[in-house]
Scaffold this motif. Structure first.
Motif, short mmCIF file in Angstrom:
data_model
loop_
_atom_site.label_atom_id
_atom_site.label_comp_id
_atom_site.label_asym_id
_atom_site.label_seq_id
_atom_site.Cartn_x
_atom_site.Cartn_y
_atom_site.Cartn_z
N UNK A 136 47.08 34.03 8.16
CA UNK A 136 47.94 35.21 8.16
C UNK A 136 47.57 36.17 7.03
N UNK A 137 47.15 35.63 5.90
CA UNK A 137 46.66 36.50 4.81
C UNK A 137 45.42 37.26 5.28
N UNK A 138 44.52 36.56 5.92
CA UNK A 138 43.29 37.19 6.42
C UNK A 138 43.63 38.30 7.40
N UNK A 139 44.55 38.03 8.32
CA UNK A 139 44.93 39.04 9.31
C UNK A 139 45.60 40.24 8.64
N UNK B 216 47.39 46.59 5.40
CA UNK B 216 48.74 47.06 5.11
C UNK B 216 49.23 46.29 3.88
N UNK B 217 49.36 47.01 2.77
CA UNK B 217 49.67 46.35 1.50
C UNK B 217 50.92 45.48 1.57
N UNK B 218 51.98 45.96 2.19
CA UNK B 218 53.22 45.19 2.25
C UNK B 218 53.03 43.87 3.00
N UNK B 219 52.22 43.89 4.07
CA UNK B 219 51.91 42.66 4.81
C UNK B 219 51.10 41.70 3.96
N UNK B 220 50.14 42.23 3.23
CA UNK B 220 49.30 41.39 2.37
C UNK B 220 50.17 40.70 1.33
N UNK C 288 52.48 35.77 -0.63
CA UNK C 288 53.65 35.06 -1.16
C UNK C 288 53.92 33.79 -0.35
N UNK C 289 53.82 33.87 0.97
CA UNK C 289 53.98 32.68 1.81
C UNK C 289 52.93 31.63 1.50
N UNK C 290 51.68 32.06 1.35
CA UNK C 290 50.59 31.13 1.05
C UNK C 290 50.82 30.45 -0.29
#
Length: 105
Positions: A46-49, A55-59, A64-66
């Motif tokens: 998901x980090x890679x995607x 999109x900075x907010x998604x990254x 954070x999840x990772x």
């Protein structure tokens, strides 16, 4: 005041004594290392995607999840955050190429 990683470490340790029905983290601990590793793999993807979407907010959200699931793994293995900090401190100021070469000795 402790940093967020130390605070999370304490909470994650407490989750070891909570029933799996009452805590997501406790349920991961109960399922064991393979399930935790599976979550880390999913979060890595998901980090890679998110980075590919640029999109900075998604990254930020996915990293954070990772990191969270990596902290779960560390507590599951009874490895303290301080030990990771010590290892990073050891590497600080050391060329990545030199550090990698030293690993092979």
């Amino acid at each position: 005041m402790d940093n967020i990683f130390t605070q999370l470490e304490s909470i994650l340790e407490q989750r070891k004594s909570v029933g799996a029905d009452n805590s997501y983290v406790s349920s991961l601990y109960k399922k064991g290392t393979d399930e935790i590793l599976k979550k880390i793999g999913e979060e890595s993807a998901e980090v890679i995607m998110a980075v590919k979407d640029d999109v900075e907010s998604k990254i930020i959200y996915e990293v954070a999840d990772l990191w969270f699931h990596t902290l779960v793994l560390l507590r599951h293995k009874d490895i303290e955050v301080a030990k990771i900090e010590q290892e990073l401190s050891r590497r600080f100021g050391l060329s990545g190429l030199t550090e990698k070469a030293n690993r092979n000795k």
